[in-house]
Design a protein around this motif. Sequence first.
Motif, mmCIF file in Angstrom:
data_model
loop_
_atom_site.group_PDB
_atom_site.id
_atom_site.type_symbol
_atom_site.label_atom_id
_atom_site.label_comp_id
_atom_site.label_asym_id
_atom_site.label_seq_id
_atom_site.Cartn_x
_atom_site.Cartn_y
_atom_site.Cartn_z
ATOM 1 N N VAL A 348 0.829 -1.211 0.000
ATOM 2 C CA VAL A 348 0.000 0.000 0.000
ATOM 3 C C VAL A 348 0.861 1.258 0.000
ATOM 4 C CG1 VAL A 348 -1.747 1.315 1.254
ATOM 5 C CG2 VAL A 348 -1.907 -1.183 1.146
ATOM 6 N N LYS A 349 0.566 2.174 -0.935
ATOM 7 C CA LYS A 349 1.281 3.444 -1.061
ATOM 8 C C LYS A 349 0.446 4.629 -0.578
ATOM 9 C CE LYS A 349 3.421 4.059 -5.000
ATOM 10 N NZ LYS A 349 3.678 4.066 -6.462
ATOM 11 N N ALA A 350 -0.886 4.496 -0.611
ATOM 12 C CA ALA A 350 -1.763 5.587 -0.162
ATOM 13 C C ALA A 350 -3.148 5.012 0.109
ATOM 14 C CB ALA A 350 -1.843 6.694 -1.212
ATOM 15 N N PHE A 351 -3.813 5.582 1.138
ATOM 16 C CA PHE A 351 -5.159 5.124 1.480
ATOM 17 C C PHE A 351 -5.910 6.257 2.166
ATOM 18 C CE2 PHE A 351 -2.596 4.318 5.218
ATOM 19 C CZ PHE A 351 -3.418 4.601 6.292
ATOM 20 N N LYS A 352 -7.194 6.068 2.345
ATOM 21 C CA LYS A 352 -7.990 7.010 3.124
ATOM 22 C C LYS A 352 -8.968 6.241 3.992
ATOM 23 C CE LYS A 352 -11.656 7.961 -0.300
ATOM 24 N NZ LYS A 352 -12.368 9.032 -1.041
ATOM 25 N N VAL A 353 -9.404 6.882 5.068
ATOM 26 C CA VAL A 353 -10.367 6.295 5.991
ATOM 27 C C VAL A 353 -11.549 7.249 6.105
ATOM 28 C CG1 VAL A 353 -10.812 5.606 8.372
ATOM 29 C CG2 VAL A 353 -8.640 5.011 7.294
ATOM 30 N N GLU A 354 -12.765 6.696 5.984
ATOM 31 C CA GLU A 354 -13.994 7.493 6.099
ATOM 32 C C GLU A 354 -14.932 6.855 7.112
ATOM 33 O OE1 GLU A 354 -15.024 8.937 1.694
ATOM 34 O OE2 GLU A 354 -14.384 6.828 1.800
ATOM 35 N N GLY A 359 -25.591 9.368 8.002
ATOM 36 C CA GLY A 359 -25.852 9.291 6.568
ATOM 37 C C GLY A 359 -24.828 9.969 5.689
ATOM 38 N N GLN A 360 -23.780 10.587 6.269
ATOM 39 C CA GLN A 360 -22.772 11.294 5.494
ATOM 40 C C GLN A 360 -21.397 10.647 5.677
ATOM 41 O OE1 GLN A 360 -23.405 14.022 3.463
ATOM 42 N NE2 GLN A 360 -25.579 13.701 3.930
ATOM 43 N N TRP A 361 -20.664 10.459 4.565
ATOM 44 C CA TRP A 361 -19.290 9.953 4.655
ATOM 45 C C TRP A 361 -18.346 11.111 4.959
ATOM 46 C CZ3 TRP A 361 -18.029 5.096 5.275
ATOM 47 C CH2 TRP A 361 -18.868 4.086 4.785
ATOM 48 N N VAL A 362 -17.584 10.957 6.058
ATOM 49 C CA VAL A 362 -16.657 11.989 6.510
ATOM 50 C C VAL A 362 -15.251 11.401 6.510
ATOM 51 C CG1 VAL A 362 -16.008 13.540 8.399
ATOM 52 C CG2 VAL A 362 -18.443 13.052 7.936
ATOM 53 N N GLU A 363 -14.314 12.078 5.831
ATOM 54 C CA GLU A 363 -12.932 11.586 5.800
ATOM 55 C C GLU A 363 -12.240 11.946 7.112
ATOM 56 O OE1 GLU A 363 -8.989 11.613 2.882
ATOM 57 O OE2 GLU A 363 -10.911 12.435 2.182
ATOM 58 N N PRO A 388 -10.156 11.705 16.989
ATOM 59 C CA PRO A 388 -11.056 12.141 18.069
ATOM 60 C C PRO A 388 -12.224 11.154 18.174
ATOM 61 C CG PRO A 388 -10.594 13.932 16.515
ATOM 62 C CD PRO A 388 -10.077 12.677 15.882
ATOM 63 N N ASP A 389 -12.872 11.117 19.324
ATOM 64 C CA ASP A 389 -14.048 10.256 19.463
ATOM 65 C C ASP A 389 -15.024 10.535 18.327
ATOM 66 O OD1 ASP A 389 -12.896 9.324 21.727
ATOM 67 O OD2 ASP A 389 -14.427 10.051 23.114
ATOM 68 N N THR A 390 -15.369 9.480 17.581
ATOM 69 C CA THR A 390 -16.226 9.613 16.406
ATOM 70 C C THR A 390 -17.309 8.548 16.476
ATOM 71 O OG1 THR A 390 -14.362 10.405 15.076
ATOM 72 C CG2 THR A 390 -16.286 9.593 13.880
ATOM 73 N N LYS A 391 -18.562 8.953 16.322
ATOM 74 C CA LYS A 391 -19.669 7.999 16.309
ATOM 75 C C LYS A 391 -20.045 7.722 14.860
ATOM 76 C CE LYS A 391 -22.812 7.937 19.512
ATOM 77 N NZ LYS A 391 -23.990 8.218 20.387
ATOM 78 N N ALA A 392 -20.064 6.437 14.505
ATOM 79 C CA ALA A 392 -20.301 6.080 13.113
ATOM 80 C C ALA A 392 -21.102 4.795 13.023
ATOM 81 C CB ALA A 392 -18.973 5.923 12.378
ATOM 82 N N GLU A 393 -21.779 4.659 11.879
ATOM 83 C CA GLU A 393 -22.469 3.402 11.581
ATOM 84 C C GLU A 393 -21.556 2.465 10.803
ATOM 85 O OE1 GLU A 393 -25.002 6.129 9.682
ATOM 86 O OE2 GLU A 393 -24.601 6.888 11.705
ATOM 87 N N GLN A 394 -20.574 3.061 10.103
ATOM 88 C CA GLN A 394 -19.705 2.262 9.262
ATOM 89 C C GLN A 394 -18.365 2.975 9.105
ATOM 90 O OE1 GLN A 394 -20.669 1.611 4.956
ATOM 91 N NE2 GLN A 394 -20.948 -0.535 5.549
ATOM 92 N N ILE A 395 -17.288 2.196 8.918
ATOM 93 C CA ILE A 395 -15.957 2.722 8.618
ATOM 94 C C ILE A 395 -15.511 2.111 7.304
ATOM 95 C CG2 ILE A 395 -13.545 2.871 9.374
ATOM 96 C CD1 ILE A 395 -14.562 2.457 12.246
ATOM 97 N N ARG A 396 -14.936 2.959 6.432
ATOM 98 C CA ARG A 396 -14.511 2.477 5.112
ATOM 99 C C ARG A 396 -13.038 2.801 4.885
ATOM 100 N NH1 ARG A 396 -18.255 4.447 0.431
ATOM 101 N NH2 ARG A 396 -17.194 6.451 0.756
#
Length: 541
Positions: A348-354, A359-363, A388-396
């Motif tokens: 892996v050379k580059a990635f992102k986490v959202e 209902g909104q995808w946040v990077e 930071p503490d983050t509340k989410a339904e899903q992580i991508r």
Amino acid sequence: MEMYAFIHYSLNTITDQEWGYGNEELSLFNPQHLDCRQWVRSCKEAGMKGIIFTAKHHCGFCMWPSAYTDYSVKNTPWKDGKGDVIRELAEACREYGLKLGIYLSPWDRNHPDYGRPEYITYFRNQLKELLTQYGDIYEIWFDGANGGNGWYGGADEVRQIDRSTYYDWKETYRLIREWQPEIIIWNDGGERGDLRWVGTEAGFIGETNWSLLNREGDVPYNELHYGLENGDTWVPGETNTSIRPGWFYHDSENGHVKSLSKLMETYYKSVGRNSTLILNFPIDKDGLIHAEDSIRGAAFYSMVRQIFEHPLKAKRRLGPSVSTLTFSEPTTFNRLLISEDIRKGQQVKAFKVEALTEGQWVELQDIISEEPERSMTTIGRKRILCFPDTKAEQIRLTILDSKATPVISDLNAYLAPAIDADNPDNGEKKSSQYYVFFPGSGSPVQSMFIGLGKDMTIRQFRFLPAQETKEGMPLDYTLTLSADNGKNWTVIAQGEFSNIVNNPIWQTINCTPATGSLLRLDCSRITSGNRIFYSDIEVIE
């Protein structure tokens, strides 16, 4: 292994030095409570899976009864000369299930033949003793400090060597692998080893961290710190740092053991950046790991387990380009662990986490990043991201670029408890009460004058080198004091700043008590430039 320990212990523990000169008296070594089982228990409770022990540091004193020198434990009062620290440590490691590694300094400030061909025979004879008499040795560690001033059997002179050729590392490596076929070699002194130094002893590696280098050629700092994306040889980084400011034990550092928050930050910036962590526990003058160190080490490992033994429950889907964690309900997290299957290479050379939040995808961005442009690049065996503490339904997790098809082997989220930043600066505070000035250049002696503003009876002087540059670092010192505005001077301390370049921490100088109002620091050797650079100073009455 992820984490293993350094243990620094030698005659210079007794003399309160970081580097012994080679003429320290053997009669000084007589610890009353030396207990290798206590060392190993403390290291195991701190999560360490092995111990690398300083069998011989630069002073040349051997912690085993070497047949090739008199400068060893066999001629000390400890156990009437019948003791062997390496054997006791090897037995304790086997008892508690830890691996044993050996540090053997190539430099020897005691030996009369250092710098001559005869010394290489001596050095290899000692290696053979250490690698054939104590069972399996998992790692051998060679320091990069080679040559300089020393006692050298009474010559008391400076000896320089070409560290790339003097030790004939190719032949030395051949012998090492003959004696210990499974050993890992760490070397900062010439020939490329199996592991690499990361360019600092501060306890962190680059956020971009490739486990590769080229087998041949010089290694510039950026390759030490970040690895080399297209290197031809697997040479992973080993992040080495001490639980105290120095590598050896000093009473004056009892109040400066790294805080829990600092140790966790070190973990995230080493193990969490595709590196191993080697954490030093110095042995005190009584022959034990100090209680402050062992308690803090145990608290550190307890926190690591508390966080990472319990991933948040989620449905996990791993893929070569996109991987996801799906929670059954909105869930709060602040840590994310990602792993590649490095048996198939680091890709892996580059990635992102959202995070999918309402209902909104946040990077998300790693909050411990020092270099935002590098923060979401490599993964390797283990990458830990802090949010930071983050509340989410899903992580991508999305792979944006890779050398070949990556194999993501792990993805988990965690909720770490808040840790008070207890003593984050080790209690150090800048002082501006002194008037500091420098004379003109041109003299071979570099000087720094400190106006105290009043008469003070000085017992200790502390010096913090520049943190942003290695220029102007003093390598030795003569400290003098004047009570008549510079007409007459009294020498109150002389010595060297051992290892200051690689470990630019507070340097503590104990002085012969004297009274005056003008202090002068003279250095005959600095790293470069024409004056001393510094970050802070402190004068203690």
